[in-house]
Design an enzyme around this catalytic site. Structure first.
Site, short mmCIF file in Angstrom:
data_model
loop_
_atom_site.label_atom_id
_atom_site.label_comp_id
_atom_site.label_asym_id
_atom_site.label_seq_id
_atom_site.Cartn_x
_atom_site.Cartn_y
_atom_site.Cartn_z
N ALA A 131 0.85 -1.18 0.00
CA ALA A 131 0.00 0.00 0.00
C ALA A 131 0.89 1.23 0.00
O ALA A 131 1.95 1.24 0.63
CB ALA A 131 -0.89 0.00 1.23
N ASP A 132 0.49 2.27 -0.71
CA ASP A 132 1.23 3.52 -0.63
C ASP A 132 1.26 3.98 0.83
O ASP A 132 0.47 3.52 1.66
CB ASP A 132 0.58 4.58 -1.54
CG ASP A 132 1.56 5.68 -1.93
OD1 ASP A 132 2.60 5.85 -1.25
OD2 ASP A 132 1.30 6.38 -2.93
N CYS A 133 2.17 4.89 1.12
CA CYS A 133 2.46 5.16 2.53
C CYS A 133 1.30 5.81 3.26
O CYS A 133 0.88 6.91 2.91
CB CYS A 133 3.75 5.96 2.63
SG CYS A 133 5.09 4.96 1.95
N ALA A 184 -1.65 4.56 3.12
CA ALA A 184 -2.90 4.32 2.39
C ALA A 184 -3.80 3.32 3.12
O ALA A 184 -5.03 3.38 3.01
CB ALA A 184 -2.63 3.83 0.97
#
Ligand SMILES: *[C@@H]1O[C@H](CO)[C@@H](O)[C@H](O)[C@H]1NC(C)=O
Ligand SMILES: *[C@@H]1O[C@H](CO)[C@@H](O)[C@H](O)[C@H]1NC(C)=O
Ligand SMILES: *[C@@H]1O[C@H](CO)[C@@H](O)[C@H](O)[C@H]1NC(C)=O
Ligand SMILES: *[C@@H]1O[C@H](CO)[C@@H](O)[C@H](O)[C@H]1NC(C)=O
Ligand SMILES: *[C@@H]1O[C@H](CO)[C@@H](O)[C@H](O)[C@H]1NC(C)=O
Ligand SMILES: *[C@@H]1O[C@H](CO)[C@@H](O)[C@H](O)[C@H]1NC(C)=O
Ligand SMILES: *[C@@H]1O[C@H](CO)[C@@H](O)[C@H](O)[C@H]1NC(C)=O
Ligand SMILES: *[C@@H]1O[C@H](CO)[C@@H](O)[C@H](O)[C@H]1NC(C)=O
Ligand SMILES: *[C@@H]1O[C@H](CO)[C@@H](O)[C@H](O)[C@H]1NC(C)=O
Length: 762
Positions: free
Chosen positions: A285-287, A289
């Site tokens: 997951a993006d940071c 997210a």
């Protein structure tokens, strides 16, 4: 990434060498575990390790700053390293102090420049050098093995703050660009040895930072299946299915109401079931997210459920701390079971197995790479070549190239003596050197007078008198300006696409001086150049983007004609009024009378661009001619599909050959761009679509070169409302170059035939 988190994390670990340790499979406690058994497969080895772990230990390793398991001799591991255009500062990468080993790494131009080169093999070479240097840093205990690059969201809206991180607006171009790049990063498709793990990001439909108060963390991108299939997804299919990237990053935004990192459709149905993301490959997951699934998306009622929903959807790793904090309770509540954790960790560790993380250094292809292999002469030459190849000449009345070696130059403007950041853009590391434009001209032996003149933005020139005096005294004025990462940046979109007024005012004043005036336009997103284009006092415009460590040399060499420009705009240059015609939050591509949208990208934009997609001038004239005509006036769809093997969308329709002749006096590269237009298939039809391209190097004066352009079935297919791409019978027109210098028509006969089905939400 969340910048705040980056700086916090960096501050916490600064000075330490968190990546120094490999697990000891010879003498350590792991030695008896099957993870050390090289005769087994990646997944089997990883599973053996995961089966040893308690639930708490597993949860401890679902975040980017993974704790490891001390009792098993599994060291902590930082999953988050960056290498957008060379090894880059990030939580997993530690540059040493100046002068020490590992104090720098080769810094290539930003992706938007490399997109302008339209050179797939350049990207293979850039990926290869980047991964060599990444391995050197890893072997030196200064980086991880997982690099969260490349960024392959098509650059749909000129305001997007992160557009410069991409190779441009066309999905076929990005799909082709990413494959050799990822293969270069990963060391080919070797099942036995992964060089570094690449990461296709950000999946999916992510191209908004913060616009009009709508933030990426909360944005719900409403996207039709048709637009997903034909515009937003092709680069990701190429990255996952064809380049076999080791990982994918899900994005902050939601797609049609479901946060990307909580979407079983995006992460399971599309990535794994349709595109074959294998069990030794993972999704991060993006940071933050995962946290965003609850706050601000409010998709779940709390962080606990948000973590559970994300893990179950297929977000194997959380860049952040939400999993570590909330999965224990999710487990206690029964929202996740042990097998959910085992699945995610098996995929993560299987990737590390593939990277050779559990194997002794000897017998491994990449563990001998060292600091001596960083900043090699080939790497420096490649950074320069990439910068040269990306230069795009937008205007020239014959003033360029500057052939008078004794001319005196006034270098004026906020990037004339560009800083490292202005040359490198963002997601950069420490370059071994940075050559500013001013330095480039000085190195070429020119008498240069430098005046800042004005800043990038802000009030009018403080240095106006000095700038005018320098211009009066010089033989030629070279203005270097535009925008930089203070104007286009992560977490903020632009509100306008005009030149900053203070810069335009200075350029106008310089025009009055009457000396030959060259404008070098920096920055990744385009600015409306109308004033400069129309002014007879501006003799030439060169777009140089963020050209990296050797950018100043590349700019100077281009201006003085040591090399010839041949890059092409990988994005449309829109008039300033474009930003008033369509909202950034509008994800549709087609023109729409009900919203007033004039359409997006060269495929659909019904207005008149300032400079069109694919534009770029040369120092010579090229002529082009078809070499022969297609074998079939009419291609039978059933025959073509019947003859295909492998993925239908990658199967060839035919190869079209163009003879390119250099009619002028200057040796030059030439980029061949091939487009198709058709009314066949679902209405409305796009104006045209890129179906092929090639960069031909160094065509000598008078020489002719035959260039083969393979057109695939995928390239000429059209997607319907369900996203299913088919070949449709009808007439097709191929046109060459942005201006349609050549055209040719052919037909597809027979019945329409499916080429690529878009997965269905269950
Ligand atoms: C989780 O990691 C932390 C260090 O980050 C450590 O103190 C703790 O003991 C670990 N817990 C387990 C169950 O391994
Ligand atoms: C990668 O770079 C190394 C070092 O420059 C070179 O020896 C090797 O041939 C390159 N490999 C590929 C596939 O380009
Ligand atoms: C978790 O959230 C999802 C999505 O809102 C919801 O469907 C589900 O019922 C929740 N589960 C529990 C156990 O709270
Ligand atoms: C080159 O520029 C110098 C300096 O202005 C000038 O004296 C000289 O005549 C120019 N040479 C040519 C060939 O134009
Ligand atoms: C150019 O910029 C560098 C820092 O980026 C600075 O050290 C140098 O003094 C500047 N040169 C001039 C002539 O202003
Ligand atoms: C640039 O900005 C700095 C800081 O705001 C200011 O001191 C300086 O005068 C400006 N320079 C010019 C040429 O406008
Ligand atoms: C450099 O150019 C300036 C004018 O821009 C001129 O005054 C000066 O004499 C030149 N210096 C040399 C060494 O030619
Ligand atoms: C354009 O946007 C920039 C910020 O991106 C701002 O500084 C500038 O004032 C704006 N210009 C106009 C004309 O609105
Ligand atoms: C290209 O050809 C045109 C027409 O013959 C000519 O006017 C022009 O100077 C040529 N340009 C170059 C760069 O050779």
């Amino acid at each position: 990434m969340a910048l705040l988190l980056t700086s916090v994390t960096l501050a916490l670990v600064a000075g330490s060498h968190a990546q120094a340790d490999f697990p000891d499979c010879v003498n350590g406690p792991l030695a008896s575990n099957a993870v050390c058994d090289t005769s087994l497969g990646h997944v089997e080895r990883a599973r053996a390790l995961v089966d040893e772990l308690t639930v708490a230990e597993m949860i401890n390793n679902t975040v980017n700053a993974a704790a490891g398991v001390a009792r098993l001799g599994l060291p902590p591991y930082e999953w988050w390293s960056e290498a957008l255009h060379g090894v880059a500062d990030s939580p997993g990468v530690f540059f040493a102090d100046p002068g020490e080993e590992f104090s720098s790494a080769t810094s290539f131009p930003m992706p938007i420049n490399m997109g302008a080169a339209f050179d797939d093999e350049l990207m293979r070479a850039v990926g290869n050098i980047t991964s060599t240097e990444a391995r050197a840093f890893n072997n030196g205990g200064r980086s991880g093995l997982d690099y969260w690059t490349p960024v392959i969201n098509p650059f749909k809206d000129p305001r997007w703050g992160r557009g410069a991180e991409t190779p441009g607006e066309d999905p076929l171009h990005t799909a082709r660009y990413v494959r050799p790049l990822v293969e270069g990063l990963q060391g080919g498709n070797d099942p036995a040895a992964l060089k570094v793990a690449a990461d296709c990001k950000h999946w999916a439909a992510y191209d908004l930072e913060d616009w009009g108060g709508v933030e990426r963390y909360a944005f719900d991108a409403v996207v039709t299946s048709q637009d997903m299939a034909e515009y937003y997804s092709p680069p990701f299919r190429s990255c996952v299915r064809d380049a076999r990237a080791a990982s994918v990053m899900c994005s902050y935004n939601a797609v049609n109401g479901v946060p990307a990192c909580a979407s079983p459709f995006l992460l399971q149905t599309v990535l794994r079931d349709a595109w074959g993301l294998a069990e030794d490959r993972w999704v991060t997951a993006d940071c933050d997210a995962v946290g965003n699934v609850y706050d601000p998306h409010a998709y779940t009622e709390d962080f606990v459920n948000g973590s559970a929903v994300s893990l179950k959807a297929g977000a194997d790793l959380d860049c952040g701390t939400t999993y570590a904090e909330y999965l224990p309770e999710a487990f206690d509540r029964g929202l996740i079971v042990e097998e959910d954790l085992k699945g995610a960790l098996t995929r993560l560790y299987a990737s590390l197995v593939w990277l050779g993380y559990f194997d002794p250094a000897e017998n491994q292809p990449y563990r001998q790479i060292s600091w001596a292999d960083v900043n090699s002469p080939e790497a420096q030459a490649l950074a320069y070549q990439a910068a040269v190849e990306g230069m795009v000449l937008l205007k020239n009345d014959g003033t360029l190239p500057l052939t008078n070696a004794t001319a005196s130059l006034a270098l004026i403007g906020p990037m004339a003596n560009a800083t490292a950041t202005q040359m490198q853009g963002n997601y950069n590391g420490v370059a071994p050197f940075i050559i500013s434009p001013m330095q480039g001209f000085q190195d070429a032996g020119y008498n240069v007078t430098y005046v800042l003149g004005t800043n990038v933005t802000g009030h009018d020139a403080d240095d106006l008198d000095a700038a005018l005096a320098a211009a009066e005294a010089a033989d030629m004025v070279i203005y270097v300006g535009g925008i930089d990462a203070t104007v286009e940046k992560e977490a903020l979109d632009r509100l306008n696409i005009t030149w900053p007024e203070n810069q335009l005012a200075l350029i106008s004043a310089l025009e009055e001086v009457g000396k030959p005036l060259i404008v070098v336009q920096m920055g990744g997103g385009q600015l409306d150049d109308t004033d400069l284009k129309e002014s007879s006092s501006v003799n030439a415009i060169l777009w140089a983007g963020y050209p990296g460590q050797s950018g100043g040399t590349a700019i100077a060499d281009t201006v003085i004609g040591t090399v010839a420009p041949a890059g092409r705009l990988p994005i449309t240059q829109y008039p300033a009024s474009y930003v008033d015609e369509v909202d950034m939050t509008d994800m549709t591509l087609r023109p729409d009378e009900s919203t007033g949208s004039p359409g997006r990208t060269y495929k659909w934009y019904t207005g008149t661009p300032v400079y069109p997609y694919g534009y770029g001038l040369h120092y010579t004239n090229f002529s082009v001619a078809w070499s022969g005509t297609p074998d079939d006036a009419c291609y039978d769809i059933q025959d073509v599909v019947g003859a295909a093997s492998g993925y239908l969308d990658l199967a060839p329709l035919d190869t079209f050959t163009v003879t390119v002749t250099n009619e002028g006096a200057v040796a030059s590269d030439y980029v061949v761009l091939l487009f198709v237009s058709t009314q066949a298939g679902p209405a409305p039809a796009p104006i045209k679509e890129l179906v092929g391209y090639a960069r031909v190097a160094n065509v000598q004066p008078g020489a002719s070169v035959d260039v083969d352009l393979e057109v695939t079935l995928g390239a000429i297919s059209r997607a319907d409302e369900n996203g299913d791409a088919s070949l449709y019978p009808g007439e097709y027109e191929l046109t060459l170059d942005y201006d349609g210098a050549l055209s040719l028509t052919f037909e597809l006969c027979g019945d329409s035939e499916l080429v690529a089905e878009w997965p269905r939400e269950s």
